[in-house]
Motif scaffolding. Structure first.
Motif, PDB file in Angstrom:
ATOM      1  N   GLN A   1      39.149  48.192  44.116  1.00  0.00           N
ATOM      2  CA  GLN A   1      38.576  46.272  44.668  1.00  0.00           C
ATOM      3  C   GLN A   1      39.764  45.740  43.634  1.00  0.00           C
ATOM      4  O   GLN A   1      40.237  44.666  43.827  1.00  0.00           O
ATOM      5  CB  GLN A   1      37.599  46.031  44.342  1.00  0.00           C
ATOM      6  CG  GLN A   1      36.677  46.016  44.531  1.00  0.00           C
ATOM      7  CD  GLN A   1      34.826  45.532  43.916  1.00  0.00           C
ATOM      8  OE1 GLN A   1      34.369  46.544  43.833  1.00  0.00           O
ATOM      9  NE2 GLN A   1      35.285  44.453  43.486  1.00  0.00           N
TER      10      GLN A   1
ATOM     11  N   PHE B   1      31.162  44.744  46.066  1.00  0.00           N
ATOM     12  CA  PHE B   1      29.619  44.411  45.244  1.00  0.00           C
ATOM     13  C   PHE B   1      30.404  44.590  43.894  1.00  0.00           C
ATOM     14  O   PHE B   1      28.814  44.897  43.075  1.00  0.00           O
ATOM     15  CB  PHE B   1      28.498  44.663  45.867  1.00  0.00           C
ATOM     16  CG  PHE B   1      28.433  44.153  47.532  1.00  0.00           C
ATOM     17  CD1 PHE B   1      28.067  43.025  47.527  1.00  0.00           C
ATOM     18  CD2 PHE B   1      28.947  44.887  48.369  1.00  0.00           C
ATOM     19  CE1 PHE B   1      28.336  43.147  48.562  1.00  0.00           C
ATOM     20  CE2 PHE B   1      28.291  45.004  49.686  1.00  0.00           C
ATOM     21  CZ  PHE B   1      28.578  43.953  50.033  1.00  0.00           C
ATOM     22  N   GLY B   2      31.410  45.229  43.758  1.00  0.00           N
ATOM     23  CA  GLY B   2      31.834  45.260  41.978  1.00  0.00           C
ATOM     24  C   GLY B   2      31.620  46.972  41.918  1.00  0.00           C
ATOM     25  O   GLY B   2      31.673  47.741  41.121  1.00  0.00           O
TER      26      GLY B   2
ATOM     27  N   VAL C   1      34.704  48.993  41.639  1.00  0.00           N
ATOM     28  CA  VAL C   1      35.743  48.317  40.681  1.00  0.00           C
ATOM     29  C   VAL C   1      36.086  49.434  39.652  1.00  0.00           C
ATOM     30  O   VAL C   1      37.072  49.279  38.727  1.00  0.00           O
ATOM     31  CB  VAL C   1      34.560  47.150  39.740  1.00  0.00           C
ATOM     32  CG1 VAL C   1      36.150  46.483  38.344  1.00  0.00           C
ATOM     33  CG2 VAL C   1      35.197  45.765  40.598  1.00  0.00           C
TER      34      VAL C   1
ATOM     35  N   VAL D   1      28.886  46.105  35.387  1.00  0.00           N
ATOM     36  CA  VAL D   1      28.933  45.349  35.928  1.00  0.00           C
ATOM     37  C   VAL D   1      29.044  45.043  37.534  1.00  0.00           C
ATOM     38  O   VAL D   1      30.500  45.403  37.947  1.00  0.00           O
ATOM     39  CB  VAL D   1      29.951  44.640  35.040  1.00  0.00           C
ATOM     40  CG1 VAL D   1      30.708  43.701  35.713  1.00  0.00           C
ATOM     41  CG2 VAL D   1      30.096  44.585  33.898  1.00  0.00           C
ATOM     42  N   ALA D   2      28.286  44.615  37.992  1.00  0.00           N
ATOM     43  CA  ALA D   2      28.754  45.469  39.653  1.00  0.00           C
ATOM     44  C   ALA D   2      27.229  44.278  40.250  1.00  0.00           C
ATOM     45  O   ALA D   2      26.868  43.523  39.331  1.00  0.00           O
ATOM     46  CB  ALA D   2      28.580  46.654  40.424  1.00  0.00           C
ATOM     47  N   TYR D   3      27.387  44.353  41.594  1.00  0.00           N
ATOM     48  CA  TYR D   3      26.153  44.233  42.130  1.00  0.00           C
ATOM     49  C   TYR D   3      26.351  42.736  42.388  1.00  0.00           C
ATOM     50  O   TYR D   3      24.967  41.660  41.951  1.00  0.00           O
ATOM     51  CB  TYR D   3      25.041  44.324  42.133  1.00  0.00           C
ATOM     52  CG  TYR D   3      23.933  44.215  43.151  1.00  0.00           C
ATOM     53  CD1 TYR D   3      24.472  44.018  44.031  1.00  0.00           C
ATOM     54  CD2 TYR D   3      22.588  45.439  43.396  1.00  0.00           C
ATOM     55  CE1 TYR D   3      23.283  43.681  45.217  1.00  0.00           C
ATOM     56  CE2 TYR D   3      21.788  45.328  44.088  1.00  0.00           C
ATOM     57  CZ  TYR D   3      21.801  44.333  45.310  1.00  0.00           C
ATOM     58  OH  TYR D   3      20.867  44.376  46.363  1.00  0.00           O
ATOM     59  N   ALA D   4      27.350  41.702  42.651  1.00  0.00           N
ATOM     60  CA  ALA D   4      27.741  41.007  43.145  1.00  0.00           C
ATOM     61  C   ALA D   4      27.196  39.818  41.632  1.00  0.00           C
ATOM     62  O   ALA D   4      26.078  38.664  41.250  1.00  0.00           O
ATOM     63  CB  ALA D   4      27.101  40.149  44.355  1.00  0.00           C
ATOM     64  N   CYS D   5      27.807  40.148  40.169  1.00  0.00           N
ATOM     65  CA  CYS D   5      27.363  39.886  38.404  1.00  0.00           C
ATOM     66  C   CYS D   5      27.870  38.454  38.238  1.00  0.00           C
ATOM     67  O   CYS D   5      26.640  38.150  37.674  1.00  0.00           O
ATOM     68  CB  CYS D   5      27.334  41.126  38.042  1.00  0.00           C
ATOM     69  SG  CYS D   5      28.738  41.287  37.267  1.00  0.00           S
ATOM     70  N   SER D   6      28.839  38.180  38.757  1.00  0.00           N
ATOM     71  CA  SER D   6      29.897  36.860  38.574  1.00  0.00           C
ATOM     72  C   SER D   6      30.048  37.518  36.575  1.00  0.00           C
ATOM     73  O   SER D   6      29.538  36.841  35.180  1.00  0.00           O
ATOM     74  CB  SER D   6      29.612  35.974  38.380  1.00  0.00           C
ATOM     75  OG  SER D   6      29.542  35.503  40.075  1.00  0.00           O
ATOM     76  N   PHE D   7      29.971  39.001  36.647  1.00  0.00           N
ATOM     77  CA  PHE D   7      30.362  39.386  35.413  1.00  0.00           C
ATOM     78  C   PHE D   7      29.126  38.778  34.110  1.00  0.00           C
ATOM     79  O   PHE D   7      29.219  38.171  32.957  1.00  0.00           O
ATOM     80  CB  PHE D   7      31.616  38.138  34.595  1.00  0.00           C
ATOM     81  CG  PHE D   7      33.128  39.193  34.474  1.00  0.00           C
ATOM     82  CD1 PHE D   7      33.047  40.697  34.623  1.00  0.00           C
ATOM     83  CD2 PHE D   7      34.021  38.026  35.005  1.00  0.00           C
ATOM     84  CE1 PHE D   7      34.064  40.934  35.045  1.00  0.00           C
ATOM     85  CE2 PHE D   7      35.225  38.715  36.070  1.00  0.00           C
ATOM     86  CZ  PHE D   7      35.151  39.844  35.527  1.00  0.00           C
TER      87      PHE D   7
ATOM     88  N   THR E   1      39.812  41.797  43.111  1.00  0.00           N
ATOM     89  CA  THR E   1      38.586  40.845  43.348  1.00  0.00           C
ATOM     90  C   THR E   1      37.802  41.612  42.710  1.00  0.00           C
ATOM     91  O   THR E   1      36.909  42.299  43.106  1.00  0.00           O
ATOM     92  CB  THR E   1      38.805  41.023  45.142  1.00  0.00           C
ATOM     93  OG1 THR E   1      39.763  40.497  45.814  1.00  0.00           O
ATOM     94  CG2 THR E   1      37.677  41.412  45.904  1.00  0.00           C
ATOM     95  N   TYR E   2      36.557  40.867  42.117  1.00  0.00           N
ATOM     96  CA  TYR E   2      35.333  40.850  41.445  1.00  0.00           C
ATOM     97  C   TYR E   2      35.065  39.422  40.722  1.00  0.00           C
ATOM     98  O   TYR E   2      36.157  38.420  40.846  1.00  0.00           O
ATOM     99  CB  TYR E   2      35.323  41.730  40.757  1.00  0.00           C
ATOM    100  CG  TYR E   2      37.111  41.992  39.684  1.00  0.00           C
ATOM    101  CD1 TYR E   2      36.895  41.220  39.110  1.00  0.00           C
ATOM    102  CD2 TYR E   2      37.583  43.000  39.880  1.00  0.00           C
ATOM    103  CE1 TYR E   2      37.985  41.290  37.885  1.00  0.00           C
ATOM    104  CE2 TYR E   2      39.421  43.170  38.717  1.00  0.00           C
ATOM    105  CZ  TYR E   2      38.900  42.335  38.230  1.00  0.00           C
ATOM    106  OH  TYR E   2      39.830  42.076  37.579  1.00  0.00           O
ATOM    107  N   GLY E   3      34.524  39.364  40.181  1.00  0.00           N
ATOM    108  CA  GLY E   3      33.836  37.719  39.387  1.00  0.00           C
ATOM    109  C   GLY E   3      34.225  36.382  40.519  1.00  0.00           C
ATOM    110  O   GLY E   3      34.528  35.822  40.158  1.00  0.00           O
TER     111      GLY E   3
ATOM    112  N   GLU F   1      29.315  35.647  44.901  1.00  0.00           N
ATOM    113  CA  GLU F   1      28.854  35.712  43.990  1.00  0.00           C
ATOM    114  C   GLU F   1      27.102  34.981  43.991  1.00  0.00           C
ATOM    115  O   GLU F   1      26.045  35.583  43.535  1.00  0.00           O
ATOM    116  CB  GLU F   1      28.535  36.501  43.298  1.00  0.00           C
ATOM    117  CG  GLU F   1      29.968  37.897  43.032  1.00  0.00           C
ATOM    118  CD  GLU F   1      30.451  38.288  41.408  1.00  0.00           C
ATOM    119  OE1 GLU F   1      30.842  37.355  41.336  1.00  0.00           O
ATOM    120  OE2 GLU F   1      30.602  39.108  41.361  1.00  0.00           O
TER     121      GLU F   1
HETATM  122 CU1  CUN Z   1      29.742  42.220  39.442  1.00  0.00          CU
HETATM  123  S1  CUN Z   1      29.631  42.459  40.879  1.00  0.00           S
HETATM  124 MO1  CUN Z   1      31.156  41.398  41.816  1.00  0.00          MO
HETATM  125  O1  CUN Z   1      32.412  41.009  40.622  1.00  0.00           O
HETATM  126  O2  CUN Z   1      32.805  42.399  42.291  1.00  0.00           O
END
Ligand code: CUN
Ligand code: MCN
Length: 796
Positions: A231, A262-263, A266, A375-381, A552-554, A750
């Motif tokens: 990502q 989905f994190g 990352v 930190v994964a699974y659409a966690c928004s950190f 791409t994350y968060g 997320e």
């Molecule tokens: Cu925390 S899962 Mo998305 O930030 O890649």
């Protein structure tokens, strides 16, 4: 800014009729996906390519006594067998994690979680590589595993990270935020204090495509090409450069189509490094693709927070303070991908959407004999955990005070005039208007009618529950002065070239895993330049062909790269204005921009289109003084703040009193992500996130037995929701633009995963209110619900 949807009826998805820019538009990338023309890492086939398989530890905690690889090496199709000892000789046995810890690439001393990488085989085909793993003979000296976080903190617990110098316990880090004394004072003054132990269990993002890589090292040029499921291609490349001692320009990371991230994609996994080493030692391209069990057992998990929440309020329902104590399970290595300043991610927003007097959190993070991640699974950190905590504890308070949960929330919302609002833990919410969003959700749900229906059903002994959650997220990291991953600041580049014929190509530093960037970024540029999105090609996921940026994350693509795309387009537009002034022989100040063309002020008939200008920029003849040829620009955008989307969710469940089965009957989600670029894509993101929420609330858990065996290693055991478990989603929206974002957009990828689990759990607890139930931990499987009904609680 007003909602873009208002202009056209729902279901308008015909791209030919689509106005240039924002709006509902079918995804440009989909024709290749629905025709089987996607190009994933596993589709990469190179001449002479070999295949790599990883031998994984069958136990959670063990000293490595010996490894015998002779039989595997003798296999006719095997080209190389590599152990930790081989890697140690190359100084590659350990690698840095994204959180300044180290992680074993292959075990040299001790196995620290079940499924850890012990050795790898490179062979002529995938089957031979797998077969040869069985020929490797490993002797382990089994150690006492540490699985429970509380046990990990007990004195005398076996020390997992004895590789770290002077380490005598399993502490990973301590962290606190807020004001302990002010919070204590607020609690002392409160009429009512409610506390609740709340577990957010370990879950897994389980993307459809597992992780993998194809490494191709060219020993003559000293050049490495790595196709990988990442990502964050640029950040990964810099880490490889540091580890391998190669300059970045000798490393090309290509992240082609990705089948869900989905994190999970990352972190840098040992498998990626193994693929590179495999290519170096064999002189051939090497492919590594993990299988489903490897993905579930060894790659980045999510959550695993054991929380105690406390809330203090006045008798009439004014929330004074929230306090929480967290034990965070980080597994065997601290492999989370949080910004350096934020070791607990953005958990600090646990005060939610409420205006209160004080807040405090203390956290202890610990090592256990489990896979690393967090930190994964659409966690928004980690906002998932924070929102779950606050939305659950507010419901506990509502029950205690016998106030309707919507009413209690409304009484405590941050008011619109308070924005920008600084929370008691120091976060500056950019904009929000919470009450209309809550009211829209109530309207769509028919909240009052639902409560009446529930009262009637209760009288008949039926178990219907209504659950509410209201969330505020913080998405779009940076700014770079506050946020970095291993010293790399969180900003994003963007490059835009308009070709002579007026078609364009935009290059991004973020990387889509299914979010539709090829469409929405073309729409952002289209909106600014008046070029149809169909004429704008989006390039991403290749470090040789895109500008540097953090990935791409968060939900940061729209807040950060989306800002970059709008600004780079405006830069091109400024140049186009100068060229147009030459073409129309008027001063640039006398030109008026109307999407797609400049005309002379007061004379709309005297105009040039962006396409005319593009041709002129590249054409024969002189350009105005000081204007270079071509029509292109480049930018790096460093956002001034995060964006803070919000939403109101209402869930209706029915619980079968005979089987304790939960059925989600209705789910209303009203989201506010500021300016909406493509409402259809937003709805898709919300639908997916809500489905994730049903999974986490009712089905998903990565559990372990006391020996440290992972009990969630297949999709037979790790249950994912399907269309059968979810209702027809009912979505709505409000629009509160971000004041600092170039187009007012906030992230949304997320939101639904963050907001839905508390709504579902609140609904189930509400259904069980007649049994005196105030809380039950996820996943709310029939057995857990049954136990809750009978006044028992099982350990998580
Ligand atoms: Cu925390 S899962 Mo998305 O930030 O890649
Ligand atoms: N969008 C929009 N208008 C807005 C905000 C977003 O039209 N106001 C669009 C965007 O342009 C983009 C999509 O919605 O096409 C998501 O945008 P954004 O919120 O910026 O999130 P990212 O693109 O950064 O995606 C990351 C986010 C994360 S962190 C996880 S985890 C997750 C999620 O996206 N992983 C996903 N959604 C996913 N969806 C799919 N299909 N696959 C994943 O792996």
């Amino acid at each position: 800014m007003t909602s873009v949807d208002a202009r056209k009826p729902a279901g308008f998805e015909d791209n030919d009729q689509h106005p240039v820019g924002h709006g509902r538009m079918l995804r440009k990338e989909d024709p290749r996906f629905v025709r089987g023309r996607g190009n994933y890492v596993d589709d990469v086939q190179l001449p002479g390519m070999l295949h790599l398989a990883i031998l994984r530890a069958p136990v959670a905690h063990a000293r490595l006594v010996s490894i015998d690889t002779t039989a595997a090496e003798a296999h006719p199709k095997v080209k190389a067998v590599v152990t930790g000892e081989t890697l140690a000789g190359l100084n590659l046995a350990w690698m840095p994690t994204l959180s300044n810890d180290v992680q074993a690439v292959l075990v040299t001393d001790k196995v620290r979680f079940q499924g850890q990488e012990v050795a790898f085989v490179v062979a002529e085909d995938r089957y031979a590589a797998r077969d040869a793993l069985e020929l490797i003979d490993v002797e382990y000296d089994i150690l006492d595993p540490v699985i429970d976080v509380r046990r990990a903190l007990e004195p005398g617990a076996p020390v997992i990270r004895d590789d770290l110098e002077g380490k005598t316990d399993n502490h990973c880090f301590d962290w606190e935020t807020g004001d302990a004394a002010a919070t204590e004072a607020a609690f002392a003054r409160a009429d009512v204090v409610v506390s609740q132990d709340i577990v957010y269990p370990r879950v897994h993002p389980a993307p459809m495509e597992t992780c993998g890589a194809v490494a191709d090292f060219d020993p003559v040029e000293g050049r490495l090409t790595l196709w990988s499921t990442t990502q964050a291609p640029h950040a990964h490349r810099t880490l490889y450069a540091i580890v391998a001692g190669l300059p970045e320009h000798k490393i090309r990371v290509i992240s082609p189509d990705i089948g869900g991230g989905f994190g999970n994609k990352v972190p840098i996994y040992p498998g990626y490094v193994c693929a590179v080493v495999g290519s170096i030692v064999t002189g051939k391209p090497v492919k590594w693709m993990e299988d489903r069990s490897e993905n579930l057992v060894s790659t980045g998990f999510a959550r695993d927070y054991v929380m105690r929440g406390e809330i203090a309020a006045t008798r009439d329902g004014r929330i004074l303070a929230i306090r929480t104590n967290v034990i965070a399970d980080h597994g065997a290595f601290n492999g989370t991908a949080a910004p350096v300043k934020y070791p607990a991610g953005f958990f600090g927003v646990f005060t939610g959407s409420y205006d209160l007097e004080a807040a405090y959190c203390h956290m202890s993070a610990v090592y256990t004999n489990k896979a690393p991640g967090g930190v994964a699974y659409a966690c928004s950190f980690r906002i998932t955990e924070a929102v779950y905590l606050v939305e659950r504890i507010v419901d506990c308070l509502a029950a205690e005070l016998a106030i309707d949960p919507v009413d209690l929330r409304m009484r405590n919302f941050i008011r619109p005039e308070q924005f920008p609002y600084t929370t008691k833990t120091g976060w500056v919410y950019d904009s929000g208007n919470y009450e209309p969003t809550m009211r829209e959700a109530m309207r769509l749900a028919g909240y009052e009618d639902l409560r009446r229906e529930q009262a009637g059903k209760r009288a008949r002994g039926e178990l219907m529950g209504i659950g509410v959650s209201f969330f505020t997220e913080a998405v779009g990291a940076g700014p770079r002065k506050h946020m970095d991953i291993l010293g790399l600041g969180m900003a994003d580049g963007c490059e835009l070239r308009v070709h002579p014929t007026g078609k364009a190509v935009v290059r991004l530093s973020v990387q889509s895993q299914g979010q539709g960037h090829e469409t929405t970024f073309a729409q952002i540029v289209g909106e600014e330049l008046g070029i149809p999105p169909a004429d704008i090609d989006v390039v991403h996921g290749d470090t040789d062909n895109t500008p540097f940026g953090l990935g791409t994350y968060g939900s940061r693509s729209t807040p950060v790269s989306g800002g970059a795309a709008a600004l780079v387009a405006r830069k091109v537009r400024d140049k186009a204005r100068l060229i147009a002034s030459g073409m129309l022989e008027v001063s640039a100040d006398d030109l008026v921009w109307e999407k797609g063309s400049f005309h002379v002020a007061g004379d709309p008939g005297t105009a040039v289109t962006i396409q005319d200008i593009a041709m002129r920029a590249h054409g024969a003849g002189d350009l105005p003084d000081g204007v270079e040829g071509a029509l292109e620009a480049q930018i790096t955008y460093n956002p001034p703040n995060l964006t803070y989307p919000h939403g109101a969710y209402i869930c209706v469940v029915d619980v079968d009193p005979g089987t304790a089965q939960v059925k989600v009957r209705r789910f209303v989600a009203v989201d506010d992500c500021g300016t909406r670029i493509n409402p259809m894509i937003i709805e898709g993101q919300i639908h997916g996130g809500l489905t994730d929420g049903v999974g986490m609330a009712l089905m998903e858990i990565i559990a372990f037995d006391e020996d440290g065996n992972c009990l969630g290693g297949s999709l037979m055991d790790y249950l994912l929701p399907t269309a059968l478990e979810v209702p027809d989603w009912e979505t709505g929206f409000t629009v509160t633009p971000s004041p600092h974002h170039p187009i007012g957009a906030k992230g949304v990828g997320e939101s639904a995963t963050v907001g839905s689990p508390p709504a579902i759990v609140n609904a189930v607890v509400d259904a069980l209110a007649p049994f005196g139930v105030r809380h039950a931990d996820m996943p709310l499987t029939p057995s857990r619900v049954w136990d809750a009904m009978r006044g028992q609680a099982r350990p998580p």
